[in-house]
Each structure stands twice: as structure tokens, then as C-alpha cells.
Scaffold this motif. Sequence first.
Motif, PDB file in Angstrom:
ATOM      1  N   LEU A 142       1.209  -4.975  -9.154  1.00  0.00           N
ATOM      2  CA  LEU A 142       0.992  -5.025 -10.899  1.00  0.00           C
ATOM      3  C   LEU A 142       2.069  -4.681 -11.551  1.00  0.00           C
ATOM      4  N   LEU A 175      10.748   5.173  -6.337  1.00  0.00           N
ATOM      5  CA  LEU A 175       9.454   6.220  -6.657  1.00  0.00           C
ATOM      6  C   LEU A 175      10.432   6.332  -7.506  1.00  0.00           C
ATOM      7  N   MET A 226       2.941   6.933 -15.832  1.00  0.00           N
ATOM      8  CA  MET A 226       2.428   7.606 -14.802  1.00  0.00           C
ATOM      9  C   MET A 226       3.101   8.007 -13.214  1.00  0.00           C
ATOM     10  N   ILE A 227       3.622   7.362 -13.048  1.00  0.00           N
ATOM     11  CA  ILE A 227       4.435   6.654 -11.410  1.00  0.00           C
ATOM     12  C   ILE A 227       5.562   8.278 -11.918  1.00  0.00           C
ATOM     13  N   MET A 243       1.114  -0.966   0.187  1.00  0.00           N
ATOM     14  CA  MET A 243       0.547  -0.091   0.185  1.00  0.00           C
ATOM     15  C   MET A 243       0.841   1.331  -0.221  1.00  0.00           C
ATOM     16  N   ASP A 244       1.895   1.361   0.869  1.00  0.00           N
ATOM     17  CA  ASP A 244       2.794   2.067   0.353  1.00  0.00           C
ATOM     18  C   ASP A 244       4.098   2.497   0.381  1.00  0.00           C
ATOM     19  N   MET A 245       4.274   3.538   0.080  1.00  0.00           N
ATOM     20  CA  MET A 245       5.268   3.475  -1.663  1.00  0.00           C
ATOM     21  C   MET A 245       7.035   3.914  -0.678  1.00  0.00           C
ATOM     22  N   ALA A 246       7.553   3.233  -1.072  1.00  0.00           N
ATOM     23  CA  ALA A 246       9.126   3.924  -0.566  1.00  0.00           C
ATOM     24  C   ALA A 246       9.621   4.637  -1.316  1.00  0.00           C
ATOM     25  N   MET A 286       1.669   2.877 -16.829  1.00  0.00           N
ATOM     26  CA  MET A 286       1.452   2.318 -15.195  1.00  0.00           C
ATOM     27  C   MET A 286       2.459   3.627 -14.506  1.00  0.00           C
ATOM     28  N   LEU A 331       2.493  -2.808  -5.183  1.00  0.00           N
ATOM     29  CA  LEU A 331       1.585  -2.114  -6.048  1.00  0.00           C
ATOM     30  C   LEU A 331       0.263  -3.025  -6.322  1.00  0.00           C
TER      31      LEU A 331
END
Lengths: 290, 290
Positions: free
Chosen positions: B47, B8, B65-66, B1-4, B62, B45
Amino acid sequence: MDMAWDDLRTVLALVRHGSLAGAGGALGVNYTTVARRIRRAEDVLGLALFERLADGYTPTEMAHMIAEHAAQMEQAEDALMRRMKGAETQLSGPLVITASQLLIANFLTPVLDQFTTRYPAVELRILATNDLLDLSRREADLAVRISRTPGDELTGLRLLSQDTASFASPDWAARIAQDPHAMIDWVVYDATPDVPKGISPDYPSTQVRFRFDDMVALIGAAQAGLGVLRMPMFLGRTISGLEQVPVLPPRSYSDIWVVGHPDVWPSAKARAFREVLVAHCKANRALFVA
Amino acid sequence: MDMAWDDLRTVLALVRHGSLAGAGGALGVNYTTVARRIRRAEDVLGLALFERLADGYTPTEMAHMIAEHAAQMEQAEDALMRRMKGAETQLSGPLVITASQLLIANFLTPVLDQFTTRYPAVELRILATNDLLDLSRREADLAVRISRTPGDELTGLRLLSQDTASFASPDWAARIAQDPHAMIDWVVYDATPDVPKGISPDYPSTQVRFRFDDMVALIGAAQAGLGVLRMPMFLGRTISGLEQVPVLPPRSYSDIWVVGHPDVWPSAKARAFREVLVAHCKANRALFVA
DNA sequence: ATCCATACATGCGTTTTCGCACGAGACAGA
DNA sequence: TCTGTCTCGTGCGAAAACGCATGTATGGAT
């Protein structure tokens, strides 16, 4: 020379929370880790970011500057996560809904029941709070709110119109019916500390007996016979031990909306929840008006 | 759920560079680390972010988008680093200057010499390139440029006015002096592929003999006697083996500026460098004009 | 004055992350 | 066809980061 982005995020958390433990809690790591990351950031930059005091870490001017920019980075991250959530097409995984305790307890439970039955793979989480959560910061995906919160850049769907009226315990109701001119006690909400406006001239004697800062406590007081309470129609009708009294003629009140951030709005899960919600609202429209 | 956040950033680097090795180089880590971080991000994620092809990692929609949002985060980080650099008061540590090869080699070396003598604790790095480096992205702290680059939100200080004139090898100079009406060959820059405008009517016969895409090569050609070359006054006067010829009367050319990002501009090191630079320019003003 | 809650520092053992070395597959040029 | 270069995957040992437990200082309440 080069900073780790996660260290910037850690500085932001520490500036916000003021203590290692608080920051660690927000980041989901041990507080010693926060201390180590801060130390590393200071080593990389070659300057102190916090003053170590007995009551916690006090940010220097430089730490505030870092936090300011890290907050911008966080906004970009939030926007990303929102858009990713909005692009989701599967009906599984987490979905976070918020509404006030009373709305959930007295009206929305059938929606939750139907939804989890129809979409068992969705992990539905309910935040029952009167706080206006920040949907931009992904504190929740959808919110059921009395009146569409303005200011926020939220998308909304009007669910219901509703009226308010006066409710009281059965013995109060009997007393009022028997002698309309007797003194009528009110229990009121702190935010609106006076006797409600628009009281029927048939009941000339009114006074405020108690002020409460909490709606649940207020309802308890009305049930216990401490006085008459102005409340939304659906609440008075739903909650046991209360009867409508004609002291305050029904009056139109703020609409009920479901709102969400436009990024998250189109996701399959949010769409599915709205569908169940709207159906339930349509079927129970009469509950909300006089 | 939470991204480092560092993950990113890694996705951004991989989208930009297209290969694990390229991204790793940009991030200063081994390429296997990039691969691992990408895999971790995809796991979190749930995906796929990249297609593994023989010629590298191809980003999915995707991932784009990131990258888009991570680029915003990077901008915030750049702004932070610039502001921190601008707030520096000590005269030590790194300072990055950029200018064209020719300007450095033929005019700025005394500035570098004086500066490092006066401020030995500063680690001065010179980027000698004709590329317009992005000072907003901290590719350099200060740039000495022919004409203040517009569009960029840069602060600038005008250092010098300069003229251009025509220069050639001694034998060409003698030939021209002997017979002004003989055919005169030019060597020119690709970007301005024709014979320069404003040639004196005393020399009616001119033609382009060679076009080059590189100024250093062009100068070599002129030195070797391949033709006449229009060039800034200071260059022709500084470089050996060339003499000014009267074919092209001196003409005013773009000014020389030192520019920098307003965030970085006030730093002690940048200020000190400008001081030395300005003094050297003032002392040698005559070198640049006819 | 004592007790308790909060906040941080430090040391230790474990887990995770990382860099390096090696191997496989694709492609271009000789 | 062979070779060099580019790409990536995998396994192993070293290094870094982490969580936990313990100890210390400070401030407020009893």
C-alpha cells in the motif's frame, strides 16, 4: 556512534536463541549474516557483546541490556503490525488461525471448507497446536480456545457451551452394562492424574490404568479398549469406535471461545472468519451438550 | 509481510522532515536511499505510504501510524544509548556539552581549557545555543542551564547563585551619576518588554528605548550607549565597555545548574567534566553575586 | 576409539544497496 | 522573463551485504 536498528534486532535474536543458526532462522537470514551483523555492532560500539564459546555465543551484560531495549522496540513493531492488520479491509492475503488438533480435526474442518470456498483469495493458515500462541506477538490472528484465556488482553466471543462425559470402546460399554460392580479401568490425562470426580455411585469400583501426556494417544488407548476416558461430549460423539458410557454423568465443562487481539479483531478477514465460524457453531450446538 | 526496522526508521524520518533530502540528512544517508527504502516498504506492505507531490512527500494516514510506533521504537533506542553511555568508564571518545553562548564565551572557557588539558583523549563538543536541547534524545550529554529545567526527568547539580543588576556604557554611567533625575533609557529583552521592576526611587524617570530578541545584540546596544541593560552580574562584570550603574539594585536571580539525564549522569566522562566545572564555579563564586 | 551432530570461522562469487551525477518540474524573487 | 533554489526521478558504477560451500573444533553416542 549510531546503531542500525536491524543490528539491534539481530542482537536480540541472538540473545534469545543462543546460536547463530537459531538467530538466523528466526530472522530469515543465513547464519553468517548474523555473525557479520554482530561483529559490525561490536565494531560500532567498540566493545564485545558476546563471548565466542564452543557451544555458541554467550551474551555479555551489555548484550542483555541491548536485548532488553530491542524487545521494547519489538513490542512497538508488533503493535504497529497488529494495527495495520486490523485496518485491512480487503478479503485477500494471509489469515492465521490456531486451535487444538482435536478441535480442528473433529469439528472445525467444515468451517475451513466453507471459508476457503467463500473467500478463495484468503490464504488461510492453520496452526493446530495445544500451545497457547501469543496473539500479541502475531503468532496467529484468531484462536479457537477452550475457555477465554485470561491475563491476556484479548477480545473474545463465546461460541459454545459444552459438557463432558465418559466414553469407552464397545466391548467396555457392554461389560459395564452387564456388571456395573466390576472393576472399571480409566485412562487419564497427566494433568489430572486421578479418576474423575463425580462418578455415579452405581459404578463403585474404579481404578486408573494408564496416564498419558497426549490427548490423541489417550483417545487411541480408549479406542483400543484400554479403559474409560472422560472427554468432551463432541469428541466422544465424533470419534469412531467410542460409545458413551453412563459411568460419569455428563457435566458442564469450560466454554469454547474465539479470541483475538483487539487491534486485529476488526479486520475484514477476521470478521469474515468469525461469521462462518459462528454460523457453524450455532448449527451444531446440540453436539456439545448432553 | 516482515518489515525491516531500518525502513520503519526511514518512514519516521520522512514523516518528520517532509522531504527526501531532509530525512536523508537526519539519517546520514543520501536522499535517493530514502526514496528507495520508502518504495521498498510500500512494496512489502502493498500500500502507498506517501503521496508524491511537487513540494515533497505527504504522509498518508498509514504512514502516520507507522511513524507513531517507530517513535516509540526510537524512544527505546534512545534509552538504550543513554544507558550504554552511562555505563562507560573510559575517559576517551565523544562528550557533548551545551550551554548558552554567553555563558560559554564569558565564563566557561577556562573549564573547557582545563578539561581538554586534563583529558586529552575526550573529544569535547560544545553546543552553544539558547535552545533547550532534549537530553533524553541524546542531543547533549550535559547542559549548563540557568535554573534547572523542570518537567524533564533530569538529574541536576546546583552550581551557583547569582544576582542581576543594571549596566551601561561609561558615558551613561557618568550621566546618571551627574543627574539622577534625568530620563534614563533602557534596552530590554523581548520576552520581558517592560522596564525592570525594582528600580531605585532615586532614579524616577525611566523609559524603554529598544526591544531586542537577542541577548548578544542587546549587549552590543548597551555597549554602544543606547541605554541601560539589566543583566546577570557576571556578564556585566566580564564584558568590556560596561559599568554597573546603581539604577537597579542587585537582585537575586535564577541559580545556575548543570543538568543531565540520570542514565548518562554516572558516566566517567560526565563525572570528570562536572568535577572540573564545579571547581571552577567554587573558585569564582564571588563573580556572580553583589 | 569412531562416528555424527552442532556450532563457528573463512573465502569466494553473486546480489543488493548505496552514492553520485544529471535532468525535469514547480515556485519565488529580481 | 530569467534565475536560483527547492523538490523529485533515473541511470550508472562502486561498495557493501549476502548466501553458499568448505574447513575446523567440540561434545555425545555407539
